[in-house]
Write an enzyme that holds these catalytic residues in place. Structure first.
Site: not given
Length: 452
Positions: A111, A151
Site C-alpha cells: 500500500k 484508492d
C-alpha cells in the site's frame, strides 16, 4: 524493541492475532510465521515537491509499504488524503496481504500514497503532484515487482497522470499500474469491481443466513456509507438487483432517501464527486423525500434496516452505531471499506451472531471487498497477454472469485473459530477470513525460506 504507537496497524494486528488463537494452539509452529509476517519487507518514505498554480513550491510526504511478496508482486492502492501516515498504510498493506491471498490470484500485499489532498486542486496541480510523486516511486515498482492502483483520492485521472510519468521515466509501456483507462490497458468492470464484488459476496451470506431478505426484493432495506466509487457501484448493483438502498454519506454528513435512491440519483452523486462537491451542496436538487443529516453517519438514522454496507473509510462504525443497527433489525454487515468497523462494533456484531441464529452476520473487508483487487489482478493478467476480455468474461470471473472467497472463509470459520456453537448459529467469517488468508501466506513464506 519499543516501536512507535501505530493505532490503525495495531488494531489490524490485534484482530488477526485474536482470530488465530485456536489455529495457533493446534499448530504452534506457526507462531514464528505470525511474528515474521507482521513486519513489512520494505518501507519507502520520500519527499514530494511540486509547484502549485501560483508557482509556489509545495511539499508532501510520499510512502510505499511493500509488505509481503510471498504470493506474487506487491499489490495495493495509492491513497491520496491528508490523513495518510505510516500507521494507516501499514494497516492497509497488512490487510491487503491476506485479502489478496483470499482472491486466489498471484498477488502479494502493499500500500502507498501521500498526505497530498486532491480536493480543491486544479487538474494542473494534480498532474504536477503525480509527476513529482512518480519521479521517486518509479524506482521501486514494476509489473513483476510492485503494481500499485487507485484508492481514496486516486481515481482514473490520477492513475493516468501517474502512468504517463512512469512511461516517460522508464521509456516502457507496461502494466505497472491497475485501474488504467479502458483503451490503454485497463479492464472492463475495474471501476465497478469493489462495489459489485461486495454485493456478490453478500448474496451468498443472505442465501445462507436470511433468504427472506433477498436483494431481488424491494422490501429489503440497505444502508450504505460513502459516496465515492465503492458506495456508488454498491448502490447501483443493489438497485439493479431490485432491493432498496436508503443512505449515502460523505465526511460532512449523510443523505437518507425515504423511498430509496434511484439510478439517476446515483449518477447525480457521481457527477458531484467528480467536481469534488459535497452531498450537502446538492441536497436541494433531490426534492421531497430526501433528508440530509449534517455530522451524522447513516447507522443511527434508520428505524429499520436489513443489510448494512460500510463503504467509506476505516473505523466508520462505532460500538453505539453497531448497537443501533442491531436494534434496527440488521442481519448482514459486510465491509466495502477496509476495517470499516471498530473492534468494539465487531464485538457487538459477533456477540449477536453467537447468541442467536437470527443475529447479525459480519464479513470483514479483507473478504467482502476483495473484488476490487481481484479485478486488478485480472487486469494484470490481461496486460501480460496483451488482451482485453469482455465485460461478461470479467464479471463471470469476479463472481467466481467472490464465491470462492466466501466458501474459503465459511469453511475456515467452521474449523478454526474455536466456538461451541448452538444449533443454527453461523460460523465466524471474521475468523475464517483471517485464518485462511494467514495460512496461505505463511505456507508460501515457509516454502520460500522466510521462516522455518
Amino acid at each position: 524493541m519499543v516501536l512507535p504507537h501505530e493505532p490503525e496497524f495495531e488494531q489490524a494486528l490485534h484482530e488477526l492475532e485474536t482470530s488465530l488463537q485456536t489455529f495457533l494452539a493446534a499448530n504452534p509452529q506457526y507462531k514464528k510465521a505470525l511474528e515474521i509476517v507482521q513486519v513489512p519487507e520494505r518501507v519507502i518514505q520520500f519527499r514530494v515537491v511540486w509547484e502549485d498554480d501560483k508557482g509556489v513550491p509545495q511539499v508532501n510526504r510520499g510512502f510505499r509499504v511493500q509488505y509481503n511478496s510471498a504470493l506474487g508482486p506487491y499489490k495495493g492502492g495509492l491513497r491520496l488524503h491528508p490523513s495518510v501516515n505510516l500507521s494507516i498504510l501499514k494497516f492497509l498493506g497488512f490487510e491487503q496481504t491476506f485479502k489478496n491471498a483470499l482472491t486466489g490470484l498471484s498477488m502479494g500485499g502493499g500500500k502507498g500514497g501521500s498526505d497530498f489532498d486532491p480536493k480543491g486542486k486544479s487538474d494542473n496541480e494534480i498532474r504536477k503532484f503525480c509527476v513529482a510523486f512518480m519521479s521517486e516511486l518509479f524506482r521501486h515498482i514494476g509489473s513483476d515487482t510492485d503494481v500499485p492502483a487507485g484508492d481514496i483520492g486516486t481515481g482514473a485521472r490520477e492513475v493516468g497522470y501517474l502512468f504517463g510519468a512512469y512511461k516517460k521515466l522508464r521509456n516502457e509501456f507496461t502494466g505497472m499500474l491497475t485501474g488504467k483507462g479502458l483503451h490503454w490497458g485497463g479492464s472492463f468492470i475495474r471501476p465497478e469491481a469493489t462495489g459489485y464484488g461486495l454485493i456478490y459476496y453478500v448474496e451468498h451470506m443472505i442465501a445462507r443466513a436470511c433468504p427472506e431478505y433477498s436483494l431481488s426484493k424491494p422490501s429489503t432495506l440497505v444502508a450504505i456509507s460513502g459516496s465515492g466509487n465503492v458506495a456508488q457501484y454498491t448502490a447501483l448493483k443493489v438497485i439493479e438487483l431490485g432491493a432498496t438502498p436508503l443512505t449515502l454519506s460523505d465526511s460532512k454528513g449523510s443523505l437518507v432517501a425515504e423511498k430509496g435512491f434511484t439510478k439517476e440519483d446515483i449518477e447525480k452523486v457521481a457527477q458531484l464527486k467528480l467536481r469534488g462537491g459535497t452531498l450537502e451542496s446538492i441536497v436541494g436538487e433531490f426534492g421531497a423525500g430526501y433528508t440530509y443529516h449534517a455530522g451524522k453517519r447513516p447507522w443511527t438514522l434508520l428505524p429499520e434496516v436489513h443489510i448494512a454496507l460500510p463503504g467509506a473509510t476505516q473505523n466508520e462504525v462505532s460500538k453505539e452505531e453497531a448497537e443501533a443497527l442491531v436494534k434496527a433489525g440488521v442481519r448482514i454487515v459486510a465491509e466495502g471499506s477496509n476495517m470499516g468497523c471498530t473492534e468494539e462494533a465487531i464485538a457487538v456484531f459477533e456477540a449477536s451472531r453467537r447468541s442467536n441464529p437470527k443475529g447479525v452476520w459480519y464479513a470483514p473487508g479483507k473478504a467482502s471487498n476483495c473484488g476490487g483487487v481481484a479485478v486488478s489482478g485480472l487486469e494484470m493478467a490481461q496486460n501480460s497477454q496483451r488482451l482485453n476480455w469482455s465485460t461478461e468474461e470479467v464479471d463471470a470471473k469476479l463472481k467466481s472469485i467472490m464465491a470462492n472467497a466466501y466458501d474459503i472463509c465459511y469453511t475456515a470459520g467452521e474449523k478454526w473459530s474455536g466456538e461451541q456453537r448452538a444449533d443454527g448459529v453461523l460460523p465466524s467469517l471474521l475468523s475464517g477470513a483471517n485464518v485462511a488468508g494467514f495460512i496461505k501466506v505463511a505456507d508460501a513464506m515457509r516454502e520460500q525460506g522466510d521462516w522455518w
